[in-house]
Structure formats: C-alpha cells, structure tokens
Design a protein around this motif. Sequence first.
Motif, PDB file in Angstrom:
ATOM      1  N   ILE A 219      21.587  10.928  26.984  1.00 55.22           N
ATOM      2  CA  ILE A 219      20.872  11.671  25.945  1.00 55.22           C
ATOM      3  C   ILE A 219      21.219  13.146  26.081  1.00 55.22           C
ATOM      4  O   ILE A 219      21.098  13.725  27.173  1.00 55.22           O
ATOM      5  N   ALA A 220      21.649  13.765  24.986  1.00 59.92           N
ATOM      6  CA  ALA A 220      22.010  15.186  24.983  1.00 59.92           C
ATOM      7  C   ALA A 220      20.784  16.026  24.639  1.00 59.92           C
ATOM      8  O   ALA A 220      20.072  15.737  23.680  1.00 59.92           O
ATOM      9  N   ILE A 221      20.550  17.075  25.413  1.00 56.63           N
ATOM     10  CA  ILE A 221      19.396  17.950  25.209  1.00 56.63           C
ATOM     11  C   ILE A 221      19.869  19.386  25.041  1.00 56.63           C
ATOM     12  O   ILE A 221      20.749  19.849  25.759  1.00 56.63           O
ATOM     13  N   GLY A 222      19.290  20.080  24.083  1.00 57.45           N
ATOM     14  CA  GLY A 222      19.637  21.481  23.860  1.00 57.45           C
ATOM     15  C   GLY A 222      18.763  22.069  22.770  1.00 57.45           C
ATOM     16  O   GLY A 222      17.913  21.396  22.185  1.00 57.45           O
ATOM     17  N   ARG A 223      18.968  23.355  22.498  1.00 54.19           N
ATOM     18  CA  ARG A 223      18.235  24.026  21.430  1.00 54.19           C
ATOM     19  C   ARG A 223      19.131  24.172  20.209  1.00 54.19           C
ATOM     20  O   ARG A 223      20.268  24.643  20.320  1.00 54.19           O
ATOM     21  N   LEU A 224      18.630  23.770  19.052  1.00 56.76           N
ATOM     22  CA  LEU A 224      19.390  23.895  17.810  1.00 56.76           C
ATOM     23  C   LEU A 224      19.415  25.360  17.401  1.00 56.76           C
ATOM     24  O   LEU A 224      18.379  25.958  17.120  1.00 56.76           O
ATOM     25  N   LEU A 252      16.800  11.118  16.763  1.00 59.27           N
ATOM     26  CA  LEU A 252      16.448  12.492  17.092  1.00 59.27           C
ATOM     27  C   LEU A 252      15.046  12.504  17.697  1.00 59.27           C
ATOM     28  O   LEU A 252      14.145  11.826  17.200  1.00 59.27           O
ATOM     29  N   HIS A 253      14.883  13.298  18.760  1.00 57.86           N
ATOM     30  CA  HIS A 253      13.570  13.415  19.385  1.00 57.86           C
ATOM     31  C   HIS A 253      13.269  14.883  19.647  1.00 57.86           C
ATOM     32  O   HIS A 253      14.166  15.655  20.025  1.00 57.86           O
ATOM     33  N   THR A 254      12.027  15.274  19.444  1.00 53.88           N
ATOM     34  CA  THR A 254      11.556  16.578  19.904  1.00 53.88           C
ATOM     35  C   THR A 254      10.566  16.338  21.038  1.00 53.88           C
ATOM     36  O   THR A 254      10.043  15.236  21.206  1.00 53.88           O
ATOM     37  N   PHE A 255      10.301  17.385  21.802  1.00 52.95           N
ATOM     38  CA  PHE A 255       9.394  17.246  22.938  1.00 52.95           C
ATOM     39  C   PHE A 255       7.957  17.459  22.474  1.00 52.95           C
ATOM     40  O   PHE A 255       7.657  18.422  21.768  1.00 52.95           O
ATOM     41  N   GLU A 256       7.118  16.538  22.867  1.00 47.78           N
ATOM     42  CA  GLU A 256       5.696  16.599  22.517  1.00 47.78           C
ATOM     43  C   GLU A 256       4.889  16.197  23.730  1.00 47.78           C
ATOM     44  O   GLU A 256       4.935  15.043  24.172  1.00 47.78           O
ATOM     45  N   GLY A 257       4.148  17.150  24.280  1.00 51.06           N
ATOM     46  CA  GLY A 257       3.427  16.882  25.514  1.00 51.06           C
ATOM     47  C   GLY A 257       4.395  16.572  26.638  1.00 51.06           C
ATOM     48  O   GLY A 257       5.410  17.243  26.816  1.00 51.06           O
ATOM     49  N   ILE A 275      20.261  11.068  20.606  1.00 52.82           N
ATOM     50  CA  ILE A 275      20.723   9.768  21.095  1.00 52.82           C
ATOM     51  C   ILE A 275      21.824   9.254  20.170  1.00 52.82           C
ATOM     52  O   ILE A 275      21.728   9.378  18.946  1.00 52.82           O
ATOM     53  N   GLY A 276      22.879   8.697  20.767  1.00 54.60           N
ATOM     54  CA  GLY A 276      23.936   8.089  19.975  1.00 54.60           C
ATOM     55  C   GLY A 276      25.288   8.758  20.097  1.00 54.60           C
ATOM     56  O   GLY A 276      26.318   8.165  19.778  1.00 54.60           O
ATOM     57  N   VAL A 277      25.315  10.000  20.573  1.00 55.79           N
ATOM     58  CA  VAL A 277      26.582  10.723  20.724  1.00 55.79           C
ATOM     59  C   VAL A 277      27.231  10.284  22.036  1.00 55.79           C
ATOM     60  O   VAL A 277      26.598  10.303  23.095  1.00 55.79           O
ATOM     61  N   GLU A 278      28.475   9.896  21.974  1.00 57.50           N
ATOM     62  CA  GLU A 278      29.194   9.403  23.146  1.00 57.50           C
ATOM     63  C   GLU A 278      30.172  10.448  23.674  1.00 57.50           C
ATOM     64  O   GLU A 278      30.706  11.257  22.919  1.00 57.50           O
TER      65      GLU A 278
END
Length: 346
Positions: A219-224, A252-257, A275-278
Amino acid sequence: MEAIRNIAIIAHVDHGKTTLVDKIMYHCHLFRDNENTGDLILDNNDLERERGITITSKNVSVLYKGTKINIIDTPGHADFGGEVERVLNMADGVCLLVDAFEGPMPQTRFVLQKALDLGLKPCVVINKVDKENCTPEEVHEKVFDLMFELGAEEWQLDFPTVYGSAKNNWMSDDFNVITENIEPLLDMVIENVPAPKVSEGTPQMLITSLDFSSFTGRIAIGRLERGVLKEGMPISLVKRDGKITKSRIKELHTFEGLGRKKVQEVIAGDICAIIGVEGFEIGDTIACFDNPEALQTIAIDEPTMSMLFTINDSPFFGKEGKFVTSRHIRDRLTKELEKNLAMKLG
C-alpha cells in the motif's frame, strides 16, 4: 475544501510522543467511554511493546473544532532517523516535544534540523513539567538557542510554546497553571500550523511511506500535493530513475482515527493510502495518466552500521596481568574447597 492540518510529532526517545498522541485521541473521543485501550496505543507491534520505543511511524487523524488533524507519530531513536526524514515530507508543521528536565537531546537536534530545512513551522511542547528539579524556562531558552544554531528563519524562531504533562493529561500556556485537559495544545496546532498548500493542476503525490496487507498487498502512502485522485482512476507511476509505468487505482483510503476509511476520492492536501499500484518504491510519484509530472524525489539511506574506535581509556589500561580462563577459576575453586575441607577435618 475540508479544513486540514498535517503535523508530525518529533522528539528524542522516551520524551513522551506516543503518550501525548494517546491523550489527543482520548480527548477527541476516538474511543467509547467504556473501551479500555491501554497506553501507548500506537506502539502496536511486539518489538515496540518489548523495547518501549516507537520503531515505525504511524498515522492517525482526529477531528477537533471542525478541523481534521492528521498526526504522524515518528520514531525517536537515532537508528530510525531515515524514516523520520521521509515522513516529514507529509507534514506542514512539527510538534517538537522536549523533556522539561533533560532538555534538547541529540536526536532532538537531528530531527529538528530536518524539519527546519523542509521549511516546516515548529510548535514546541515542553513536557513532564511535573518532574522534580525540572527547569521549563531554561529548557525553552535552550530550544531557542538550538533553533538559532541550526539556522532557523525568523518566522520559525517565533514559535509558540505550551507546557504540561502528557501523562497527567494537561497542557497550558503557563507551566505554573495546571489545566484540566490538553486543549491548549490542539488550539496551538490549529492557530499556528498552516493549512496544506494546494496547487492547481493534474494529480501529484509523492510516495513517502508504505504499508502491507495480506489481502491487498503493498500500500502506497503519501500526501496528495495537487489535483484529485479517484477510485478506479488510471495513473502514471514515475519512478525515481525517470521511468514511467501505467497503472490503475483499485482503492483509496484516508486516515480516520486509528484506522483507514475507504473513500471514492481524495482532495489535495490530505494524506491517503492507495491500493492497486504495483512496483512502486518510496520516492516514486503518482501522477496524471496522460501528462505525468514527477515531484522532487527523496533520498533513501542505505542500511548501515556505524562503529567508533577510540583509545583504551580503561582504568586498567597499561597494567600487567594474566588472562583468567575457566581452568584458572576451576583450579582456584578446587583449592578453596580442599582448604575448607581440611579445616573442618582438622
């Protein structure tokens, strides 16, 4: 656009970062009143629990006075400084936590230098003011001197400060005045940390962290940084070496709690998980499918081990002596036993 603040909490190890995040989550009612979640909630893997330190950065978000605050809990140990440097790219400000007794420590200097170089707004929290013999005012002066020494700009030197005890759940503008909660800290963040800068244009997101799920993979995490990302959207992955591969966003997921919330789209300025980017790596850019533009990448330090060789300054240096082996110990014990036995028989 939703009001957003992105802030990283940085400090030397064991100065109270994760405890402070616990209190923020409790104050913003992330848990039910009858839910017992314990302490150091974000230190959730076995090694972190065993060592009592944060090893990997964690993302958590809270809602306070209509503003979404994305909080990044960073490692405090020098061995994990590279991860701190990466995740600071997702923040617009830093909450510098300093022990009221120990003051700024070596890791404080390292992570603060990185934050100042990135142009982040510092907010200072002088923690553990309930310790005996602590000196909050002197520590405040030491923090100012450290920032000046590290080349902070004038607007960074004009930093706000709160005092308190995260363990006892209070913060205040005056360390002599004990309050009932940590609201002064959250108010300081909203008032002083700038909202994310949003540029017009096609989507751009720098991958600064990653996660893994046994169900969905990496899973890739970053700020748009700009634009909008949508579920099912085709994108281009711009590698660190400039190569471009085409892919598609599955989720697509955002952080909540403490967790993540599946969403249909993410707007610029928010921190998200894709999710989904290889085939991605930290430092790659997720960009527009038709006209990809890469963001400035970040350096990834190779795993290293440092050793310091110095002169022998032992108090026994230069003194002659024999090596003691297990045979010498055994012979000495045998002689002592024989001597004691002879004395008893005699």
